[in-house]
Write a protein that holds these residues in place. Sequence first.
Motif, PDB file in Angstrom:
ATOM      1  N   UNK A 137       0.803  -1.226   0.000  1.00 48.19           N
ATOM      2  CA  UNK A 137       0.000   0.000   0.000  1.00 48.19           C
ATOM      3  C   UNK A 137       0.835   1.275   0.000  1.00 48.19           C
ATOM      4  N   UNK A 138       2.000   1.264   0.658  1.00 44.30           N
ATOM      5  CA  UNK A 138       2.783   2.488   0.799  1.00 44.30           C
ATOM      6  C   UNK A 138       3.986   2.564  -0.137  1.00 44.30           C
ATOM      7  N   UNK A 139       4.221   1.534  -0.926  1.00 43.97           N
ATOM      8  CA  UNK A 139       5.382   1.571  -1.810  1.00 43.97           C
ATOM      9  C   UNK A 139       5.709   0.205  -2.372  1.00 43.97           C
ATOM     10  N   UNK A 140       7.022  -0.131  -2.343  1.00 46.15           N
ATOM     11  CA  UNK A 140       7.493  -1.354  -2.993  1.00 46.15           C
ATOM     12  C   UNK A 140       8.575  -2.021  -2.150  1.00 46.15           C
ATOM     13  N   UNK A 141       8.662  -3.339  -2.284  1.00 42.72           N
ATOM     14  CA  UNK A 141       9.712  -4.115  -1.640  1.00 42.72           C
ATOM     15  C   UNK A 141      10.701  -4.588  -2.695  1.00 42.72           C
ATOM     16  N   UNK A 142      11.982  -4.417  -2.398  1.00 44.40           N
ATOM     17  CA  UNK A 142      13.062  -4.831  -3.291  1.00 44.40           C
ATOM     18  C   UNK A 142      13.694  -6.082  -2.703  1.00 44.40           C
ATOM     19  N   UNK A 180      14.799  10.665  -3.249  1.00 44.20           N
ATOM     20  CA  UNK A 180      14.900  12.116  -3.190  1.00 44.20           C
ATOM     21  C   UNK A 180      14.693  12.756  -4.553  1.00 44.20           C
ATOM     22  N   UNK A 181      14.803  11.954  -5.598  1.00 43.35           N
ATOM     23  CA  UNK A 181      14.604  12.434  -6.971  1.00 43.35           C
ATOM     24  C   UNK A 181      14.174  11.266  -7.835  1.00 43.35           C
ATOM     25  N   UNK A 182      13.743  11.560  -9.045  1.00 40.70           N
ATOM     26  CA  UNK A 182      13.349  10.492  -9.963  1.00 40.70           C
ATOM     27  C   UNK A 182      14.537   9.552 -10.202  1.00 40.70           C
ATOM     28  N   UNK A 183      14.218   8.267 -10.364  1.00 42.35           N
ATOM     29  CA  UNK A 183      15.274   7.266 -10.531  1.00 42.35           C
ATOM     30  C   UNK A 183      14.817   6.218 -11.536  1.00 42.35           C
ATOM     31  N   UNK A 184      15.723   5.861 -12.466  1.00 45.66           N
ATOM     32  CA  UNK A 184      15.475   4.746 -13.367  1.00 45.66           C
ATOM     33  C   UNK A 184      16.431   3.621 -13.011  1.00 45.66           C
ATOM     34  N   UNK A 239      10.291  10.542  -7.682  1.00 45.50           N
ATOM     35  CA  UNK A 239      10.735  11.049  -6.389  1.00 45.50           C
ATOM     36  C   UNK A 239       9.606  10.870  -5.377  1.00 45.50           C
ATOM     37  N   UNK A 240       9.980  10.524  -4.156  1.00 42.85           N
ATOM     38  CA  UNK A 240       8.994  10.296  -3.102  1.00 42.85           C
ATOM     39  C   UNK A 240       8.558   8.859  -2.962  1.00 42.85           C
ATOM     40  N   UNK A 241       8.994   7.982  -3.886  1.00 45.22           N
ATOM     41  CA  UNK A 241       8.645   6.568  -3.790  1.00 45.22           C
ATOM     42  C   UNK A 241       9.300   5.947  -2.564  1.00 45.22           C
ATOM     43  N   UNK A 242       8.528   5.171  -1.817  1.00 44.44           N
ATOM     44  CA  UNK A 242       9.036   4.462  -0.641  1.00 44.44           C
ATOM     45  C   UNK A 242       9.436   3.049  -1.065  1.00 44.44           C
TER      46      UNK A 242
END
Length: 413
Positions: free
Chosen positions: A47-52, A303-307, A315-318
Motif C-alpha cells: 500500500x505504501x510503496x514497494x519491496x526490493x 529524493x529524486x526520480x530514478x530509473x 521522487x517520493x517513492x518508498x
Amino acid sequence: MPQQASATPVAELELPRFEYLNPELRGDRFHEEMLGLRERTWIAAWDLGYFVLDREAAGFLLRTDKAAFPGVKVLELVGITDGPLYESLASNIISLTGDQHRRLRKLVHQSFTPKAADRYRPTMREVLGELYEPVAADGRCDFVRAFAKPYPARMIAAVIGAPLEDAERLHELSNLLQSQFDAIALATRREELEQAAVEFDAYVEQLVSERRESPGDDLVSRLITAEEEGDRLSPEECKNLVRDALNGGIDTTQSQLAHGVRLLADHPDQWRRLGDDASLAPEAAEEVLRFEPVAPFTTRILLEDLEYRDVAFPAGTVLSVAAFTANRDLAADGGDDFDITADRGREKSLTFGAGAHFCMGANLARAELQEGLAFLASNLRDLKLDGEPEYGTITGLYGMEALPIRFAPRADS
C-alpha cells in the motif's frame, strides 16, 4: 540510431503484492512467503510503496545518494507530525543526511571501531556467566527471559557507564522506542511511545550532564571529548547520539541472539561443533545475521526520480529493501541453508545496512553476538527446544517473544 525505449513507470507494472502488515507473517510462514516472492520477482508492491528483494538491487538502493532513510516521513504517513516522538526521530543520526551526517560519523568513528568493541568482551563473558548460574541446575529456561533480554541491556549499561540497576528500565524504554519503526505500533500505541521518548531523553540528558562533571571510562565520556580537527559535538548532538546508541543497542542484539539460539537448536551438530571450538563463533554470528536478520526490511525514500532496470521510480517513492532475501544471495549454492561452516566469501550480509548509514554499532553488536554464542554453546550442551517458539511480528524489529529450551549443563556446573 534507433531510439532507446523509455523506462516503464513502476505504477504501470503488474507486480505481486506483499502483505507486510499481516500479523500471521512470522516464522516458517514468513520464510515461505518471502522465498516464494523472490522466485517470482525482484520487486513487489504494497500500500505504501514497494519491496526490493534481490541483493544487487538492495545494495544499489542502500548506497545511492538518490535515496535516504525516510525518518519522519514514516511518522507523517500515520498522522504524527509533531511531538516528542517526532522530534526524537528527526534528530536521530539515521535521519540525517549529507555533510551533517558525515560530520557526526567522522567525529564518533573511533568510539565504534572493532578495537573499541573488543575492550568490552571480558565484561560480556562476565555478564553471561552471571546469567548462566541461576538456570544451570534446572537445565531449562525461557531463553528470551533468562539470557536474550538481560544480556544486551546490562552490556549497554556498562558501555555508557549507567548504573547496572538501570538496565531493566533502559531495556523497557529501548523496546518502546524501537516501536517508532513499527507501523502498527505507531498507529495504536502513540501515547505510550511519546511518553517513552520524553523519559528516555530526560534520562540521557542527566547522564550526559553527570559525565561532563565527572568523566569516566565509558562511551558517554568519550563522545563528550570527541574531537576532529578542532570540531566537537554540541551538547545536543552528544545527547542525541547517546540516545541513539541506547535505543539501537539493546533490542537488536536481544532479538538476533534469540534467533541464533533457535536456529542452532534446530541444527544440533553445528551447536555441538561450536561448543567444542569457540573459534567458530565469528562465522556462527555472521551466519545468524545472514539467515535471520532482525531488521528484515530497511526503508528508503527517493529524493529524486530514478530509473533502475528499465523501471522509472518517481521522487517520493518508498522502497523497502528486504535484507532477508538479499542475504540469501550471498552464496550461489546453499544460500537457503543455515550452515555456520559454509564458505560465504568475504562479502558481508546486508543485515547492518550498507553505504553511508551502515549501522554505527555493528562492531559492538557483532562482538556481543559472538561472545554470546561461544559462551552458550560451551555451557548449554545438548541444546533442544522445550516447546514452541513464540515469534514477534516482522513490522519493525523481528524478534522472539519466548524461546523455551532445555540443555545439559556443563560438567563443572
